[in-house]
Scaffold this active site. Structure first.
Site, short mmCIF file in Angstrom:
data_model
loop_
_atom_site.label_atom_id
_atom_site.label_comp_id
_atom_site.label_asym_id
_atom_site.label_seq_id
_atom_site.Cartn_x
_atom_site.Cartn_y
_atom_site.Cartn_z
N SER A 63 7.92 96.09 -72.90
CA SER A 63 8.95 95.51 -73.75
C SER A 63 8.56 94.18 -74.39
CB SER A 63 10.24 95.34 -72.93
OG SER A 63 11.18 94.59 -73.64
N TRP A 64 8.29 93.14 -73.58
CA TRP A 64 8.04 91.84 -74.25
C TRP A 64 6.66 91.81 -74.90
CZ3 TRP A 64 7.50 86.43 -71.54
CH2 TRP A 64 6.56 86.46 -70.51
N ASP A 65 5.72 92.61 -74.37
CA ASP A 65 4.42 92.74 -75.04
C ASP A 65 4.64 93.21 -76.48
OD1 ASP A 65 4.12 93.28 -72.09
OD2 ASP A 65 2.00 93.14 -72.60
N TYR B 100 -0.67 104.86 -64.13
CA TYR B 100 -0.03 103.60 -63.75
C TYR B 100 0.96 103.86 -62.61
CZ TYR B 100 2.66 99.27 -64.16
OH TYR B 100 3.26 98.07 -63.90
N GLY C 143 8.65 88.82 -66.32
CA GLY C 143 7.36 88.89 -66.99
C GLY C 143 6.29 88.12 -66.23
N ASP D 57 5.18 88.09 -62.90
CA ASP D 57 5.40 88.91 -61.70
C ASP D 57 5.26 88.22 -60.35
OD1 ASP D 57 5.38 90.54 -63.88
OD2 ASP D 57 3.79 91.84 -63.17
N TYR E 200 -3.59 85.74 -61.34
CA TYR E 200 -2.46 86.22 -62.13
C TYR E 200 -1.51 85.10 -62.56
CZ TYR E 200 -0.07 90.64 -63.32
OH TYR E 200 0.48 91.72 -63.95
N GLU F 288 -6.74 88.71 -70.53
CA GLU F 288 -5.32 88.69 -70.17
C GLU F 288 -4.90 87.27 -69.75
OE1 GLU F 288 -4.51 91.52 -67.10
OE2 GLU F 288 -2.33 91.28 -67.20
#
Ligand code: 9WN
Length: 458
Positions: free
Chosen positions: A54-56, A102, A188, A190, A381, A425
């Protein structure tokens, strides 16, 4: 090896070999986006995230708007095809061609048991920060063919409105002007240190067996969330299923309910942008303006910690602020919720050794967590590394508050990280090198946005 941040100005002509290098980088960024296309949407990355997020999608649409306006529109159109009947935009729309790629996949989510789930698509049962109105406004403004873009915007508007209404009603049961999230994935961010406290209250016993797939995609295990995190992610997911994804029913039992600073800040900005879209297409926007004001006020009143001089999340389960300093605490600058005095205090914290000040020479800014905390990790992360979407939001926010030098410096770091290390990333705040997935879509997309804005100023 420690690398210098380099010259203060992000002027691309200062970057290495100048204009031809810059053209090459822009072409590489476009190539990343095109390479991640999967039918009518673009994956966040080639292997690790094979579905639509979604936000990507919002950030990706902003990237496309710099060179392919129809594709930019199409990304948002595709996402909203999977919108739930209650207005929720699901955080993942599953790609049938990558079903096994996934975890948790569509069968595990079993979102079909929700009354509001769409028949036309398989989705997850949670949401993500609402960046879509902001993206849609940007896509419309940059469009060359305004007639087509306006028709597209008109069609999207009621869907955007419904998604904001979902947040402002279903996710705000006390009518406070602050929405809650019920899973760390909804933020978002995580495995942000902000979740350590709330997650420690969850006993994941009884959750089903499962096998993670993210650890076999070429990313170092040390750069991903822990198994203990995943046990709790899955525990929450099972709880949602037990309640057939009914919001009120989940709220009565969920051990993770947080009014998150970043989600509310993103919503504030998106409410303002949604109101602007409404004005452009001639809609009545009174309801949106009320939402925008209420969230702004509630952010600066309830989530501001005066002693701490920072914005904290609020845990509805323990009824306390969560006093953890991640970069998300600066986000009320984005969308304009912070008062002038709050902004000044945030600025001095941002410019301290905790978050790597300008001209430091031995670090890159802005790390996602205070570098002086013992739990800070440069490579794990959301527990320390620099994320391009956070830097992009922060740069825009700082500029809007008049902190031009810092905004320029944050954009410059964004530019330099990509130029020197690639479209990763996330990035190491000390060394700069990239982690997680390579060819990450929003890194490429927001890089394109920064370059596009610079070119427009020249
Ligand atoms: C879970 C796709 C998403 C981003 C999130 C990021 C990561 C997923 C995961 O990837 O989350 O939603 O599997 O780790 O944390 O912000 O939207 O890029």
């Amino acid at each position: 090896m420690a690398l210098k941040q380099g010259p203060k100005s992000p002027n691309p002509s200062l970057a290495g070999g100048g204009r031809s290098d810059l053209d090459g980088l822009v072409e590489s960024a476009r190539h990343v986006l095109r390479g991640n296309q999967a039918g009518d949407f673009t994956k966040p990355s080639p292997l690790l995230y094979p579905h639509q997020w979604s936000w990507d999608t919002g950030f990706i649409a902003i990237g496309y708007s710099t060179f392919d306006e129809e594709r930019a529109e199409g990304e948002l159109t595709a996402l909203f095809k999977a919108q739930w009947a209650n207005g929720m935009v699901p955080h993942i729309v599953f790609n049938d061609d990558a079903e096994d790629g996934y975890f948790p996949g569509p069968d595990f989510w079993d979102a079909g048991r929700a009354e509001a789930a769409p028949a036309a698509a398989r989705t997850s049962g949670i949401t993500q920060p609402p960046v879509h109105a902001t993206a849609a406004l940007c896509v419309y403004r940059r469009a060359g063919d305004k007639v087509r873009a306006l028709a597209w915007l008109r069609e999207l508007y009621p869907k955007l409105l419904a998604s904001h209404r979902f947040f402002c009603t279903e996710r705000d049961p006390f009518d406070e002007g602050l929405v809650y999230i019920r899973h760390p994935w909804e933020s978002g961010l995580d495995n942000s240190p902000t979740w350590d406290g709330p997650m420690s209250l969850i006993d994941p016993a009884g959750a089903p067996d499962y096998t993670r797939k993210d650890l076999s995609k070429g990313v170092d295990v040390a750069q991903r969330p822990s198994d203990e995190d995943y046990d709790r992610y899955i525990y929450l997911l099972e709880l949602f299923k037990r309640h057939d994804y009914d919001e009120a029913s989940i709220f009565s039992e969920c051990p993770f309910l947080v009014q998150d600073t970043l989600v509310n800040a993103v919503l504030t900005k998106a409410n303002a942008d949604l109101a602007e879209i409404g004005r452009i297409i001639g809609e009545t926007i009174a309801e949106v303006e009320v939402w925008a004001e209420r969230t702004k006020r509630a952010l600066r009143e309830k989530l501001w910690h005066e002693g701490h001089g920072f914005f904290d999340d609020y845990n509805l389960v323990t009824d306390r602020l969560i006093e953890v300093d991640t970069a998300a605490g600066f986000s009320p600058l984005y969308g304009g919720a912070a008062t002038g005095e709050q902004a000044r205090r945030l600025y001095s914290y941002l410019e301290s050794a905790s978050f790597c000040p300008m001209h430091h020479g031995n670090c890159f800014s802005v790390p996602n967590y205070n570098m002086q905390r013992t739990a800070f990790s440069p490579d794990n992360y959301w527990r320390g590394p620099i994320w391009i979407n956070m830097n992009w939001m922060l740069a825009n926010a700082l500029a809007a508050y008049g902190f031009e030098d810092k905004a320029e410096s944050v954009r410059h770091v964004l530019f330099e990280l990509v130029r020197r290390f690639g479209f990763h990333e996330y990035f190491d705040p000390h060394e700069g090198r990239g982690y997680g997935s390579e060819n990450f879509s929003w890194t490429a997309a927001l890089f394109l946005d920064v370059i596009h804005e610079l070119a427009a100023q020249e």
